[in-house]
Design a protein around this motif. Structure first.
Motif, short mmCIF file in Angstrom:
data_model
loop_
_atom_site.label_atom_id
_atom_site.label_comp_id
_atom_site.label_asym_id
_atom_site.label_seq_id
_atom_site.Cartn_x
_atom_site.Cartn_y
_atom_site.Cartn_z
N ILE A 59 29.38 57.07 39.30
CA ILE A 59 30.10 56.28 38.32
C ILE A 59 29.06 55.57 37.48
N GLY A 60 29.02 55.95 36.23
CA GLY A 60 27.90 55.58 35.40
C GLY A 60 28.15 54.33 34.59
N HIS A 61 27.08 53.75 34.15
CA HIS A 61 27.18 52.62 33.25
C HIS A 61 26.55 53.01 31.94
N ILE A 65 27.01 46.95 30.92
CA ILE A 65 27.76 46.59 32.12
C ILE A 65 27.56 47.61 33.23
N VAL A 67 29.31 49.07 35.72
CA VAL A 67 30.72 49.12 36.06
C VAL A 67 30.96 49.32 37.55
N ASP A 68 30.12 50.12 38.16
CA ASP A 68 30.37 50.41 39.56
C ASP A 68 30.13 49.18 40.42
N SER A 70 30.32 46.17 39.39
CA SER A 70 31.43 45.28 39.05
C SER A 70 32.65 45.61 39.89
N ALA A 71 32.94 46.90 39.97
CA ALA A 71 34.13 47.33 40.70
C ALA A 71 34.01 46.96 42.18
N ARG A 72 32.83 47.17 42.73
CA ARG A 72 32.65 46.87 44.16
C ARG A 72 32.79 45.37 44.41
N GLN A 74 34.48 43.27 42.62
CA GLN A 74 35.88 42.90 42.44
C GLN A 74 36.70 43.23 43.69
N SER A 75 36.46 44.42 44.21
CA SER A 75 37.15 44.83 45.43
C SER A 75 36.79 43.91 46.59
N HIS A 81 38.93 39.63 38.05
CA HIS A 81 37.94 40.22 37.16
C HIS A 81 36.56 40.05 37.75
N ALA A 82 35.74 41.05 37.57
CA ALA A 82 34.33 40.91 37.91
C ALA A 82 33.56 41.76 36.92
N VAL A 83 32.57 41.16 36.31
CA VAL A 83 31.76 41.91 35.36
C VAL A 83 30.29 41.63 35.66
N VAL B 12 35.97 47.99 33.99
CA VAL B 12 35.80 47.78 35.42
C VAL B 12 37.00 48.31 36.18
N ALA B 15 36.51 51.92 36.49
CA ALA B 15 35.49 52.21 37.48
C ALA B 15 36.06 52.12 38.89
N GLN B 16 36.89 51.12 39.05
CA GLN B 16 37.48 50.88 40.37
C GLN B 16 38.42 52.01 40.76
N LEU B 54 32.13 57.98 31.99
CA LEU B 54 32.03 56.92 32.99
C LEU B 54 31.78 57.53 34.37
N VAL B 55 32.37 58.68 34.60
CA VAL B 55 32.09 59.42 35.84
C VAL B 55 31.21 60.60 35.48
N ARG B 56 30.16 60.78 36.24
CA ARG B 56 29.34 61.96 36.03
C ARG B 56 29.36 62.80 37.28
#
Lengths: 316, 316
Positions: A59-61, A65, A67-68, A70-72, A74-75, A81-83, B12, B15-16, B54-56
């Motif tokens: 999962i690229g940025h 940002i 993003v990955d 951020s997503a982790r 946030q989870s 929100h998490a950035v 995000v 990404a999640q 965003l995904v590779r």
DNA sequence: CCACCTCCTGCTCATCTGAGCGGTCTGCGC
DNA sequence: GCGCAGACCGCTCAGATGAGCAGGAGGTGG
């Protein structure tokens, strides 16, 4: 796994199937027909290709940002929100500028016409205010008094005004210090017209942006502005973090202190009532403070930088 | 596409979602429930995340083989097998060794108990023979006579013997040169017992391994061993490539030459009758020769190295 | 203010996909 | 030769998925 040992031909077959499936977007049935296999065989090939690492999915940025991460984040912390800004750890000032930029984008994105914004005093929030694009026309409420900065940075009032200007809605601002010498003065100030108007708006606030400080020298403007007696007494009470004037232990428990009585601004209950509170955090020493803020449940949004995010994840 | 401009929060979120889908293997329905979205929304999020990069998804090579390049080569030329060895272009010798190793694995993998193997004379095939593990017990047939090498390398006969030893089946080998001075001698030699026995086996051969040469100085042992008059006359006939003694134009058309009459070995029709012919090719100058071989339809397998494969794909 | 346009959303239905099951093939020991 | 264990294969069926479509929100120009 097995594919690894199964010789070049089946390895290449796997690669071909996987390429058709993931890269060319064919269905397994189509692939099965093309290669004269059963669709089950195709499914198993793809499965083992993934298991063996023949296919890698990342999962690229693209851009600022991560993003990955951020997503982790946030989870992991159950945030709204998490950035995470993917920036090398340069000076606090550059960092602040980047975070402010991204926080501004975030605020612009999540602010709708029915929101009421709350804005705390913090240099990071100031950096955001300067970068704000046009917002929906919403009221903007000042959450705290101002701390005079040694380097004479933009005052709290200017921050709120900047945000209000971007929004175009009414601005509930007041000219008052964050802390005063005694509780009586604070009570008087709170009854003052502008102050009271703003504080009365607090229950209406739906979204807020705040900073966070660690209760240690150089890690919180509030700490640095406080008297030595206050610093010590709060430290003795177990204060670890300060979020827009709300004091928290390392576990995120709000702490009512004597200093609180002498402050003009939002308290823990009022902050908890705000649906979305985004904290802007940077600088590795503040990681424990940010963790406390996230644990407290008072904030549910975070804007930070890569190393900070990684430290947070590692520590949790 | 749109995600790129849609602000950090939706970035995000994407990404999640994508992480849950690809990395955690959740179904879109599950993800929809988790994030309170419709499954359609989830599908579109994933779709646009893929479209926006965003995904590779990459098809990786672990070890010697560039599986993705192999797969593309195989698709592009409609081959039964294609294996690209991911090796830096070092000396011809190292290259040959690596290709031989991989070709050996390939042959071991695709050889079944009902096969009859054909083995051509070529240094690359020799490198393979040395690396062969145990095979099924199948007959092994010598496809061509031998060219004496300037550096006195393993002879054709030893190659066939090595393969036959790995297989444990009967070896149809003969001691004869690849080219002789006149057609009559060739005819006589072909009637010789060992030679005739081997040549009679040709229609039974199901899988063969051959080399390829470019009809130019230093790019084909056959060319270098030929008389200057033969070199010129074949060049005038448009001969570009030589596959185990079968001459081909750049378009892959077999060319019947005067030299063919003076050679002991397989001809184009016999080679076409073999179900799987794998050619081992290396050295960038030979790319046109390999292309001719693949176009001819006589060969349908290829073992080569990265830069060679890339050049082939680029030229087609 | 309305008509129009575009984007976004969620629906239906046909198709695709995954989990589990039983049959078959193969190698191995007796 | 016989029996067994394990790997491999393809089936069924319920649930997941994608393509195309209709309705609605929001923005724009007349």
């Amino acid at each position: 796994m097995a594919k690894q040992l199964a010789g070049p031909a089946s390895l290449v077959l796997s690669a071909q199937v996987v390429r058709r499936y993931y890269l060319d977007g064919r269905s397994k049935v189509e692939i099965a027909e093309e290669f004269r296999l059963s669709r089950f065989k195709v499914a198993r090939l793809i499965e083992s290709a993934r298991a063996s690492g023949l296919v890698r999915i990342e999962i690229g940025h693209r851009g600022l940002i991560d993003v990955d991460l951020s997503a982790r984040l946030q989870s992991r912390f159950g945030l709204a929100h998490a950035v995470v800004v993917d920036t090398r750890d340069d000076s606090a000032e550059t960092l602040r500028k980047h975070l402010g930029q991204v926080a501004a984008e975030l605020l612009a994105e999540v602010t709708g016409p029915d929101d009421v914004l709350g804005v705390a005093w913090a240099r990071s929030v100031g950096a955001m205010a300067g970068a704000l694009p046009r917002l929906a026309a919403v009221p903007v409420v000042q959450l705290t008094g101002a701390v005079s900065l040694p380097d004479g940075d933009a005052s709290s009032i200017d921050v709120v005004r900047d945000v209000a200007r971007a929004a175009g809605g009414p601005a509930y601002v007041f000219y008052a210090p964050f802390t005063v010498p005694d509780a009586a003065t604070a009570r008087t100030l709170r009854r003052q017209r502008e102050v009271a108007l703003a504080l009365d708006q607090l229950p209406r606030v739906t979204k807020a942006v705040v900073g966070v400080g660690l209760w240690a020298p150089g890690q919180s403007t509030l700490h640095d502005a406080a008297a030595e007696s206050d610093r010590r007494s709060l430290r003795r009470l177990g204060v670890c973090a300060e979020v827009s004037g709300v004091f928290l232990t390392a576990d995120g428990e709000p702490v009512r202190t004597a200093l609180s009585e002498r402050m003009i601004g939002i308290d823990a209950e009022q902050m908890r009532a705000i649906a979305e509170v985004v904290v802007i955090a940077y600088g590795l020493p503040k990681v424990p403070a940010a963790r406390a803020a996230l644990r407290s449940g008072l904030v549910n949004g975070l804007v930070t930088h890569t190393s900070f995010a990684e430290a947070l994840l590692a520590s949790a």
